[in-house]
Write an enzyme that holds these catalytic residues in place. Structure first.
Site, PDB file in Angstrom:
ATOM      1  N   LYS A  37      65.743  -0.027  44.591  1.00 58.66           N
ATOM      2  CA  LYS A  37      64.632   0.437  43.743  1.00 58.66           C
ATOM      3  C   LYS A  37      64.253  -0.658  42.744  1.00 58.66           C
ATOM      4  O   LYS A  37      64.993  -1.631  42.560  1.00 58.66           O
ATOM      5  CB  LYS A  37      65.055   1.712  43.003  1.00 58.66           C
ATOM      6  CG  LYS A  37      66.216   1.515  42.034  1.00 58.66           C
ATOM      7  CD  LYS A  37      66.679   2.841  41.451  1.00 58.66           C
ATOM      8  CE  LYS A  37      67.892   2.658  40.563  1.00 58.66           C
ATOM      9  NZ  LYS A  37      68.461   3.948  40.121  1.00 58.66           N
ATOM     10  N   TYR A 255      59.456 -18.809  14.790  1.00 53.07           N
ATOM     11  CA  TYR A 255      58.740 -17.787  14.020  1.00 53.07           C
ATOM     12  C   TYR A 255      59.649 -17.128  12.999  1.00 53.07           C
ATOM     13  O   TYR A 255      60.803 -16.808  13.288  1.00 53.07           O
ATOM     14  CB  TYR A 255      58.188 -16.712  14.959  1.00 53.07           C
ATOM     15  CG  TYR A 255      56.963 -17.148  15.726  1.00 53.07           C
ATOM     16  CD1 TYR A 255      55.771 -17.440  15.081  1.00 53.07           C
ATOM     17  CD2 TYR A 255      57.010 -17.256  17.108  1.00 53.07           C
ATOM     18  CE1 TYR A 255      54.644 -17.828  15.794  1.00 53.07           C
ATOM     19  CE2 TYR A 255      55.888 -17.638  17.837  1.00 53.07           C
ATOM     20  CZ  TYR A 255      54.705 -17.927  17.167  1.00 53.07           C
ATOM     21  OH  TYR A 255      53.604 -18.311  17.878  1.00 53.07           O
TER      22      TYR A 255
HETATM   23  C1  LIG Z   1      69.873   3.664  40.557  1.00 53.65           C
HETATM   24  C2  LIG Z   1      70.778   4.648  41.185  1.00 53.65           C
HETATM   25  C3  LIG Z   1      72.022   4.254  41.680  1.00 53.65           C
HETATM   26  C4  LIG Z   1      72.585   2.867  41.506  1.00 53.65           C
HETATM   27  O1  LIG Z   1      73.180   2.798  40.237  1.00 53.65           O
HETATM   28  P1  LIG Z   1      73.979   1.462  39.780  1.00 53.65           P
HETATM   29  O2  LIG Z   1      74.540   1.815  38.451  1.00 53.65           O
HETATM   30  O3  LIG Z   1      72.943   0.389  39.667  1.00 53.65           O
HETATM   31  O4  LIG Z   1      74.979   1.200  40.812  1.00 53.65           O
HETATM   32  C5  LIG Z   1      72.790   5.200  42.339  1.00 53.65           C
HETATM   33  N1  LIG Z   1      72.361   6.484  42.470  1.00 53.65           N
HETATM   34  C6  LIG Z   1      71.172   6.902  41.989  1.00 53.65           C
HETATM   35  C7  LIG Z   1      70.772   8.306  42.165  1.00 53.65           C
HETATM   36  C8  LIG Z   1      70.344   6.004  41.330  1.00 53.65           C
HETATM   37  O5  LIG Z   1      69.181   6.430  40.846  1.00 53.65           O
END
Ligand SMILES: *Cc1c(COP(=O)(O)O)cnc(C)c1O
Length: 364
Positions: A37, A255
């Site tokens: 994702k 800055y």
């Molecule tokens: C994003 C996600 C993961 C992965 O989580 P990590 O902490 O990056 O390993 C696993 N399960 C679900 C449902 C997620 O949304």
């Protein structure tokens, strides 16, 4: 787009493969959905897919359109929609393209079943709320969902949940107990573990694990480094020194003039700022590597530049290589350390990598 401005993100495909294999090795009886994702946590969805397509048991994405694009690109493994469907159109795509979809509430189940041809094969992950109180069915709704699904042919069902504190002190015990109670009569497949649970809580491995951040080589834990976990950084953010300043005591940098030199200093200006995705909240003192030596940032990060201390790196002049994070040609700077300095996590740094940063893929 390639640019002559020297900033680059490099993606090490071998490291991604190494980290995926490590997840599989740690959970040898489970299959692993590679979580890609958010554009593979900023690393590029297609780069991740191409790297893992021969080995991944499945891929997990958020948007149905991405899942369909994976199918159209010839991905034949299971593809999981982590938040399930958002529309009737998504539901039809789930059936048409053989996607695996999360169902996290009864309304979503009704939308799915109302939108597909009755009897069409469906792969469903029923998501249970075991204490995170984000998405998921409670015990009563779970019972109802299972009653509805039991009356339908061709449904391949998995029960899943997501841990809120697999990386923390409270761990998974309470949520795991709640899951066992809610699923006490369930013999079928289960999917529970994110990266933290894969690495630390083997009792959660079940049938399908869901590694995300560990694939990209960062630690989900505040108290254990990626290196200690055997993970390899996949992204390196690199740039060069494009300016040098000599300071006398009392001179300020950047800055707001928040950094004041207390001694004569030599300052390097790096072509990387918050518009590239470097965190603006990284304070003076955040680690950075120049020409193979570790040094520190000084002053506020601006949109296109930041400054670092070159006093003890006299050999570093204009064009000297800089590693902002990852295992780059100027040295290794764990993204987790940069993130911690900025009060955030590497997940956010990776996802915030700006589109204006050219990406180079390392194929070795
Ligand atoms: C994003 C996600 C993961 C992965 O989580 P990590 O902490 O990056 O390993 C696993 N399960 C679900 C449902 C997620 O949304």
């Amino acid at each position: 787009m390639t640019t002559s401005r020297p900033i680059r993100a490099r993606i090490f495909r071998a490291a991604l493969l190494h980290n995926y294999r490590l997840a599989r090795r740690l959970a040898p009886t489970a299959k692993a959905w590679a979580v890609i994702k958010a554009n593979a946590y900023g690393h590029g969805q297609w780069r991740a897919v191409e790297t893992l397509r021969e080995e991944a048991d499945g891929f997990a994405v958020l948007e149905c359109e991405n899942a369909v694009a994976l199918r159209e690109a010839g991905i034949i493994q299971p593809i999981l929609l982590l938040e399930g469907i958002f529309s009737a159109r998504d539901a039809r795509a789930v059936a048409e393209f053989g996607l695996t979809t999360v169902v996290h509430c009864l309304e979503q189940l009704a939308l799915l079943l109302d939108s597909v041809t009755p009897g069409a094969p469906l792969a469903i992950c029923l998501k249970l709320n075991t204490g995170m109180n984000r998405l998921g069915l409670g015990a009563a709704d779970l019972r109802q969902a299972r009653e509805i699904l039991a009356r339908i042919p061709n449904v391949e069902l998995t029960l899943m949940t997501h841990f809120a504190e697999a990386d923390g002190e409270r761990g998974v015990a309470e949520q795991l107990a709640r899951f066992s109670e809610m699923a006490s009569d369930w013999q079928g497949p289960v999917s529970l573990a994110n990266s933290a649970a894969i690495l630390r809580h083997p009792q959660t491995h079940g049938d399908w694990v869901r590694p995300g951040i560990m694939l990209y080589g960062s630690s989900p834990f505040a108290d254990q480094s990626a290196e200690e976990l055997g993970l390899q950084p996949v992204m390196a953010l690199e740039s060069e020194i494009i300016g040098i300043q000599q300071l006398v005591p009392g001179d300020r940098v950047g800055y707001g003039g928040t950094f004041v030199a207390e001694r004569p200093m030599r300052i390097g200006v790096v072509a990387c700022g918050y518009a590239d995705g470097y965190p603006r909240h990284a304070p003076s003192g955040t680690p950075i590597a120049v020409m193979g030596k570790m040094t520190q940032t000084v002053g506020r990060v601006s949109m296109d530049m930041l400054a670092c201390d070159l006093t003890d790196i006299p050999e570093a002049g204009l064009g000297a290589p800089v590693t902002l994070w990852g295992n780059g040609r100027a040295g290794c700077v764990p993204a987790d350390i940069v993130a911690a300095a900025a009060g955030t996590i590497a997940y956010e740094l990776f996802c915030a990598l700006a589109p204006r940063v050219p990406v180079a893929v390392d194929d070795e």
